[in-house]
Design an enzyme around this catalytic site. Structure first.
Site, PDB file in Angstrom:
ATOM      1  N   LEU A 106       0.839  -1.201   0.000  1.00  0.00           N
ATOM      2  CA  LEU A 106       0.000   0.000   0.000  1.00  0.00           C
ATOM      3  C   LEU A 106       0.870   1.245   0.000  1.00  0.00           C
ATOM      4  O   LEU A 106       1.905   1.294   0.680  1.00  0.00           O
ATOM      5  CB  LEU A 106      -0.909   0.018   1.231  1.00  0.00           C
ATOM      6  N   GLY A 151       1.032  -5.224   1.215  1.00  0.00           N
ATOM      7  CA  GLY A 151      -0.044  -5.287   0.214  1.00  0.00           C
ATOM      8  C   GLY A 151       0.390  -5.980  -1.072  1.00  0.00           C
ATOM      9  O   GLY A 151      -0.430  -6.607  -1.757  1.00  0.00           O
ATOM     10  N   ASN A 175       4.644  -7.615   6.422  1.00  0.00           N
ATOM     11  CA  ASN A 175       5.549  -6.991   7.407  1.00  0.00           C
ATOM     12  C   ASN A 175       4.900  -5.841   8.174  1.00  0.00           C
ATOM     13  O   ASN A 175       5.602  -5.038   8.794  1.00  0.00           O
ATOM     14  CB  ASN A 175       6.797  -6.471   6.682  1.00  0.00           C
TER      15      ASN A 175
HETATM   16  N1  CO8 Z   1       4.524   3.658  -0.155  1.00  0.00           N
HETATM   17  C1  CO8 Z   1       4.962   4.863  -0.560  1.00  0.00           C
HETATM   18  N2  CO8 Z   1       6.212   5.111  -0.969  1.00  0.00           N
HETATM   19  C2  CO8 Z   1       7.083   4.079  -0.967  1.00  0.00           C
HETATM   20  C3  CO8 Z   1       6.691   2.787  -0.534  1.00  0.00           C
HETATM   21  C4  CO8 Z   1       5.343   2.591  -0.130  1.00  0.00           C
HETATM   22  N3  CO8 Z   1       4.869   1.389   0.275  1.00  0.00           N
HETATM   23  N4  CO8 Z   1       7.767   1.982  -0.645  1.00  0.00           N
HETATM   24  C5  CO8 Z   1       8.780   2.732  -1.104  1.00  0.00           C
HETATM   25  N5  CO8 Z   1       8.370   3.996  -1.306  1.00  0.00           N
HETATM   26  C6  CO8 Z   1       9.158   5.126  -1.842  1.00  0.00           C
HETATM   27  C7  CO8 Z   1      10.407   5.421  -1.006  1.00  0.00           C
HETATM   28  O1  CO8 Z   1      10.101   6.264   0.086  1.00  0.00           O
HETATM   29  C8  CO8 Z   1      11.280   6.086  -2.034  1.00  0.00           C
HETATM   30  O2  CO8 Z   1      10.802   7.413  -2.192  1.00  0.00           O
HETATM   31  P1  CO8 Z   1      11.825   8.625  -2.603  1.00  0.00           P
HETATM   32  O3  CO8 Z   1      12.409   8.233  -3.926  1.00  0.00           O
HETATM   33  O4  CO8 Z   1      10.959   9.814  -2.650  1.00  0.00           O
HETATM   34  O5  CO8 Z   1      12.868   8.668  -1.513  1.00  0.00           O
HETATM   35  C9  CO8 Z   1      10.958   5.339  -3.321  1.00  0.00           C
HETATM   36  O6  CO8 Z   1       9.669   4.751  -3.111  1.00  0.00           O
HETATM   37  C10 CO8 Z   1      11.935   4.240  -3.642  1.00  0.00           C
HETATM   38  O7  CO8 Z   1      12.092   3.403  -2.502  1.00  0.00           O
HETATM   39  P2  CO8 Z   1      13.506   2.737  -2.100  1.00  0.00           P
HETATM   40  O8  CO8 Z   1      14.619   3.699  -2.344  1.00  0.00           O
HETATM   41  O9  CO8 Z   1      13.368   2.179  -0.731  1.00  0.00           O
HETATM   42  O10 CO8 Z   1      13.582   1.583  -3.213  1.00  0.00           O
HETATM   43  P3  CO8 Z   1      14.402   0.221  -3.113  1.00  0.00           P
HETATM   44  O11 CO8 Z   1      14.386  -0.331  -4.505  1.00  0.00           O
HETATM   45  O12 CO8 Z   1      15.698   0.388  -2.434  1.00  0.00           O
HETATM   46  O13 CO8 Z   1      13.510  -0.730  -2.153  1.00  0.00           O
HETATM   47  C11 CO8 Z   1      11.431  -1.636  -1.355  1.00  0.00           C
HETATM   48  C12 CO8 Z   1      12.224  -1.084  -2.543  1.00  0.00           C
HETATM   49  C13 CO8 Z   1      12.058  -2.951  -0.897  1.00  0.00           C
HETATM   50  C14 CO8 Z   1      10.001  -1.889  -1.812  1.00  0.00           C
HETATM   51  C15 CO8 Z   1      11.483  -0.619  -0.221  1.00  0.00           C
HETATM   52  O14 CO8 Z   1      11.117   0.652  -0.744  1.00  0.00           O
HETATM   53  C16 CO8 Z   1      10.550  -0.912   0.925  1.00  0.00           C
HETATM   54  O15 CO8 Z   1      10.831  -1.771   1.746  1.00  0.00           O
HETATM   55  N6  CO8 Z   1       9.423  -0.179   0.987  1.00  0.00           N
HETATM   56  C17 CO8 Z   1       8.460  -0.290   2.061  1.00  0.00           C
HETATM   57  C18 CO8 Z   1       7.523  -1.414   1.812  1.00  0.00           C
HETATM   58  C19 CO8 Z   1       6.542  -1.576   2.930  1.00  0.00           C
HETATM   59  O16 CO8 Z   1       6.901  -1.770   4.074  1.00  0.00           O
HETATM   60  N7  CO8 Z   1       5.251  -1.493   2.592  1.00  0.00           N
HETATM   61  C20 CO8 Z   1       4.200  -1.646   3.544  1.00  0.00           C
HETATM   62  C21 CO8 Z   1       3.020  -0.784   3.192  1.00  0.00           C
HETATM   63  S1  CO8 Z   1       1.653  -1.073   4.290  1.00  0.00           S
HETATM   64  C22 CO8 Z   1       0.664  -2.221   3.496  1.00  0.00           C
HETATM   65  O17 CO8 Z   1       0.867  -2.561   2.360  1.00  0.00           O
HETATM   66  C23 CO8 Z   1      -0.489  -2.836   4.215  1.00  0.00           C
HETATM   67  C24 CO8 Z   1      -1.042  -2.071   5.321  1.00  0.00           C
HETATM   68  C25 CO8 Z   1      -2.328  -2.676   5.799  1.00  0.00           C
HETATM   69  C26 CO8 Z   1      -2.775  -2.281   7.185  1.00  0.00           C
HETATM   70  C27 CO8 Z   1      -3.214  -0.890   7.316  1.00  0.00           C
HETATM   71  C28 CO8 Z   1      -3.756  -0.580   8.702  1.00  0.00           C
HETATM   72  C29 CO8 Z   1      -3.423   0.865   9.080  1.00  0.00           C
END
Ligand code: CO8
Length: 300
Positions: A106, A151, A175
């Site tokens: 998400l 998500g 996670n």
């Molecule tokens: N949402 C918004 N922005 C994101 C997300 C995300 N999920 N993931 C990454 N981004 C952004 C980063 O902040 C970064 O932004 P910027 O360029 O402006 O600095 C850009 O995308 C690129 O990210 P990375 O540099 O980290 O890219 P990498 O290729 O190094 O890594 C990953 C990619 C592995 C996907 C890493 O970005 C990561 O771990 N992201 C977080 C993923 C995460 O934890 N998602 C969980 C979301 S919550 C969900 O899905 C379910 C919630 C349901 C319950 C809700 C109840 C409240």
């Protein structure tokens, strides 16, 4: 009629209530060959349907990380609905057009500092995506060609079969706990139905992201293949599933999934209220902001 704020497509008969496909279009003259390939592309998802095999390829193309924004989720549900209603389509493979990322889950910015109206619309779109995908009558195969947290993992779990690229740098899992948030009951149900209660309980509490080989061991994905073989394998698995009569496979799928789908349908509004009250808490907003900052710091 759709209640206000509901995606237009939910006014249709839910996919999981339909036992068989609609009859052939009277517009198709008998004997004329079908167009072999149809594609439609919107901003964030590209779809190509090979009408000769009945298989569609849905590719996520929303850089940098295919995060599930409101716009992405809406496009996804509409694209899936279009395929679902197309008699020529019997199966869909979902994958990413971006290197190294299937979907980052998400879009966290959709859950930070927004209005109640926005949270309502966003969460309804998350629910809609899951109801459509988990309840699809089509064969659904996830070709997971990169990391797939939260998500993104839910989308893969909602398919009938998961094949992941054999790369220990790619990880998958729910996670949420690591972000200080809680996966809703229907994320949990979907996870339990794939890996079993014990594995799901431990993995959810720890908010684990499992590297591909571990994901295979836990049954979170069905097989690993070298990345360059992923699409070929997905096509082979799809052909195997499509070799069965649709009606028998669809009714079996409904039998396995209906109770879980019905649970969300019955508690949909309550689930939205729960999400809003949870995400609006200052402590949760703080956790989400800190997590976003951590992502940015890790990058620099
Ligand atoms: N949402 C918004 N922005 C994101 C997300 C995300 N999920 N993931 C990454 N981004 C952004 C980063 O902040 C970064 O932004 P910027 O360029 O402006 O600095 C850009 O995308 C690129 O990210 P990375 O540099 O980290 O890219 P990498 O290729 O190094 O890594 C990953 C990619 C592995 C996907 C890493 O970005 C990561 O771990 N992201 C977080 C993923 C995460 O934890 N998602 C969980 C979301 S919550 C969900 O899905 C379910 C919630 C349901 C319950 C809700 C109840 C409240």
């Amino acid at each position: 009629l759709c209640p206000p704020g509901v995606l237009p497509l939910c006014g249709r008969l839910p996919a999981w209530d339909r036992a068989s496909r609609p009859p052939p279009s009277p517009l198709q003259p008998p004997g004329l060959p079908l167009a072999p390939c149809r594609s439609f592309s919107n901003n964030k998802i590209q779809v190509e349907l090979d009408e000769s095999s009945g298989v569609a390829m849905m590719k996520f193309k929303s850089p940098p990380v295919n995060s599930l924004s409101l716009e992405f989720l809406t496009e996804f549900s509409i694209s899936l609905e279009k395929l679902e209603n197309n008699r020529a389509c019997r199966g869909v493979i979902i994958t990413s057009a971006l290197p190294k990322i299937f979907s980052s889950g998400l879009d966290i910015t959709e859950m930070c500092g927004k209005s109640i109206e926005h949270y309502t619309e966003f969460w309804r779109a998350v629910q809609e995506m899951w109801l459509r995908l988990y309840g699809s009558n089509m064969v659904t195969v996830a070709a997971v060609n990169g990391s797939s947290p939260a998500g993104g993992c839910l989308m893969a779990l909602s398919c009938d079969y998961r094949i992941m690229a054999e790369n220990p740098k790619f990880s998958i899992g729910l996670n949420e706990a690591q972000l200080g948030i809680v996966a809703p009951f229907w994320f949990k149900d979907t996870f339990v139905n794939v890996v079993g209660h014990r594995v799901a309980e431990r993995s959810l509490q720890l908010g684990s992201l499992h590297p591909a080989p571990e994901a295979l061991k836990l049954g979170l994905v069905d097989e690993l293949v070298p990345e360059e073989k992923l699409m070929e394998k997905a096509a082979a698995v799809m052909a195997q599933w499509l070799a069965l009569p649709d009606h028998a496979r669809q009714l079996t799928k409904t039998m396995m999934r209906k109770a879980v789908l019905d649970r969300l349908v019955a508690h949909r509004e309550e689930d939205i209220k729960n999400f809003i009250s949870f995400v609006s808490k200052e402590s949760i907003q703080k956790s989400l902001r800190m997590y976003m900052e951590m992502l940015k710091k890790r990058k620099s």
